[in-house]
Design a protein around this motif. Structure first.
Motif, PDB file in Angstrom:
ATOM      1  N   ARG A  95       0.829  -1.205   0.000  1.00 55.49           N
ATOM      2  CA  ARG A  95       0.000   0.000   0.000  1.00 55.49           C
ATOM      3  C   ARG A  95       0.865   1.257   0.000  1.00 55.49           C
ATOM      4  O   ARG A  95       0.570   2.233  -0.689  1.00 55.49           O
ATOM      5  CB  ARG A  95      -0.921  -0.036   1.231  1.00 55.49           C
ATOM      6  CG  ARG A  95      -1.731   1.194   1.425  1.00 55.49           C
ATOM      7  CD  ARG A  95      -3.046   1.103   0.703  1.00 55.49           C
ATOM      8  NE  ARG A  95      -3.848   2.258   1.050  1.00 55.49           N
ATOM      9  CZ  ARG A  95      -4.326   3.106   0.174  1.00 55.49           C
ATOM     10  NH1 ARG A  95      -4.136   2.911  -1.105  1.00 55.49           N
ATOM     11  NH2 ARG A  95      -5.029   4.132   0.553  1.00 55.49           N
ATOM     12  N   SER A 111      -8.355   2.087  -1.449  1.00 54.89           N
ATOM     13  CA  SER A 111      -8.141   0.655  -1.243  1.00 54.89           C
ATOM     14  C   SER A 111      -9.290   0.019  -0.471  1.00 54.89           C
ATOM     15  O   SER A 111      -9.118  -0.476   0.630  1.00 54.89           O
ATOM     16  CB  SER A 111      -6.829   0.427  -0.505  1.00 54.89           C
ATOM     17  OG  SER A 111      -6.891   1.044   0.752  1.00 54.89           O
ATOM     18  N   ARG A 112     -10.446   0.014  -1.052  1.00 54.15           N
ATOM     19  CA  ARG A 112     -11.615  -0.560  -0.375  1.00 54.15           C
ATOM     20  C   ARG A 112     -11.500  -2.067  -0.221  1.00 54.15           C
ATOM     21  O   ARG A 112     -11.781  -2.613   0.840  1.00 54.15           O
ATOM     22  CB  ARG A 112     -12.890  -0.205  -1.127  1.00 54.15           C
ATOM     23  CG  ARG A 112     -13.214   1.281  -1.047  1.00 54.15           C
ATOM     24  CD  ARG A 112     -14.499   1.563  -1.723  1.00 54.15           C
ATOM     25  NE  ARG A 112     -14.306   1.431  -3.175  1.00 54.15           N
ATOM     26  CZ  ARG A 112     -15.241   1.617  -4.060  1.00 54.15           C
ATOM     27  NH1 ARG A 112     -16.450   1.932  -3.690  1.00 54.15           N
ATOM     28  NH2 ARG A 112     -14.990   1.495  -5.345  1.00 54.15           N
ATOM     29  N   SER A 113     -11.101  -2.753  -1.264  1.00 52.06           N
ATOM     30  CA  SER A 113     -11.067  -4.218  -1.205  1.00 52.06           C
ATOM     31  C   SER A 113      -9.990  -4.726  -0.246  1.00 52.06           C
ATOM     32  O   SER A 113     -10.203  -5.693   0.485  1.00 52.06           O
ATOM     33  CB  SER A 113     -10.856  -4.806  -2.595  1.00 52.06           C
ATOM     34  OG  SER A 113      -9.632  -4.352  -3.138  1.00 52.06           O
ATOM     35  N   MET A 114      -8.827  -4.076  -0.226  1.00 57.61           N
ATOM     36  CA  MET A 114      -7.739  -4.509   0.647  1.00 57.61           C
ATOM     37  C   MET A 114      -8.107  -4.327   2.122  1.00 57.61           C
ATOM     38  O   MET A 114      -7.906  -5.214   2.948  1.00 57.61           O
ATOM     39  CB  MET A 114      -6.454  -3.731   0.334  1.00 57.61           C
ATOM     40  CG  MET A 114      -5.232  -4.281   0.993  1.00 57.61           C
ATOM     41  SD  MET A 114      -3.728  -3.352   0.628  1.00 57.61           S
ATOM     42  CE  MET A 114      -3.804  -3.105  -1.112  1.00 57.61           C
ATOM     43  N   GLY A 116     -11.152  -4.072   3.279  1.00 54.85           N
ATOM     44  CA  GLY A 116     -12.264  -4.979   3.540  1.00 54.85           C
ATOM     45  C   GLY A 116     -11.795  -6.400   3.795  1.00 54.85           C
ATOM     46  O   GLY A 116     -12.285  -7.069   4.714  1.00 54.85           O
ATOM     47  N   ALA A 117     -10.839  -6.871   3.005  1.00 60.04           N
ATOM     48  CA  ALA A 117     -10.312  -8.228   3.185  1.00 60.04           C
ATOM     49  C   ALA A 117      -9.606  -8.364   4.531  1.00 60.04           C
ATOM     50  O   ALA A 117      -9.764  -9.384   5.225  1.00 60.04           O
ATOM     51  CB  ALA A 117      -9.354  -8.578   2.049  1.00 60.04           C
ATOM     52  N   CYS A 118      -8.855  -7.358   4.924  1.00 58.64           N
ATOM     53  CA  CYS A 118      -8.176  -7.394   6.226  1.00 58.64           C
ATOM     54  C   CYS A 118      -9.193  -7.379   7.360  1.00 58.64           C
ATOM     55  O   CYS A 118      -9.022  -8.081   8.368  1.00 58.64           O
ATOM     56  CB  CYS A 118      -7.210  -6.213   6.354  1.00 58.64           C
ATOM     57  SG  CYS A 118      -5.768  -6.362   5.286  1.00 58.64           S
TER      58      CYS A 118
END
Length: 138
Positions: A95, A111-114, A116-118
């Protein structure tokens, strides 16, 4: 030595909010590192706490039953938190450099998906911890 440092550092003209944006990017990276260290600490604590027998009613002999003082749930949860903490180091590093590259081009990555995954991975581990706390293994 001076040439190596000049090669490794990025020099930008400080127009508008360039310095502020890059310093904010560094602070965000440090927050990822802090989160990573917290996850590793939680993993080590879980691993150690599961090794301690808190059953006050019965004396447990670890030599007779090694799994009683060191259940599999503690190992799995502890290692999972440590692995997630290590993953957060790499996520933060990616990032940081990705944001830095795009900021030099006048853009900023969302970085919505990153994130969210975390969050989902952390929540899954916390749910696993909660479930293991309320299940009776003895």
């Amino acid at each position: 030595m001076g040439r190596v440092i000049d090669y490794l550092s990025l020099k930008l003209e400080n127009k508008g909010s360039v310095a502020r944006d890059h310093l904010a990017n560094e602070r965000t990276y440090l927050a990822w590192i802090r989160t990573s260290l917290s996850m590793v600490t939680v993993g080590v604590a879980i691993r150690q706490l599961y090794r301690v027998s808190i059953d006050l009613g019965n004396e447990i002999d670890p030599a007779a039953d090694p799994s009683a003082s060191d259940p599999l749930a503690g190992k799995v949860l502890g290692v999972s938190f440590v692995a997630l903490g290590m993953t957060f180091v790499f996520v933060g590093l990616y990032r940081y450099f990705h944001s830095q590259l795009l900021m030099t081009k006048g853009k900023f990555p969302v970085s919505r998906s990153m994130v969210g995954a975390c969050a989902v991975a952390t929540l899954a581990l916390l749910i696993g911890l909660l479930v293991s706390m309320f299940t009776d293994e003895h």
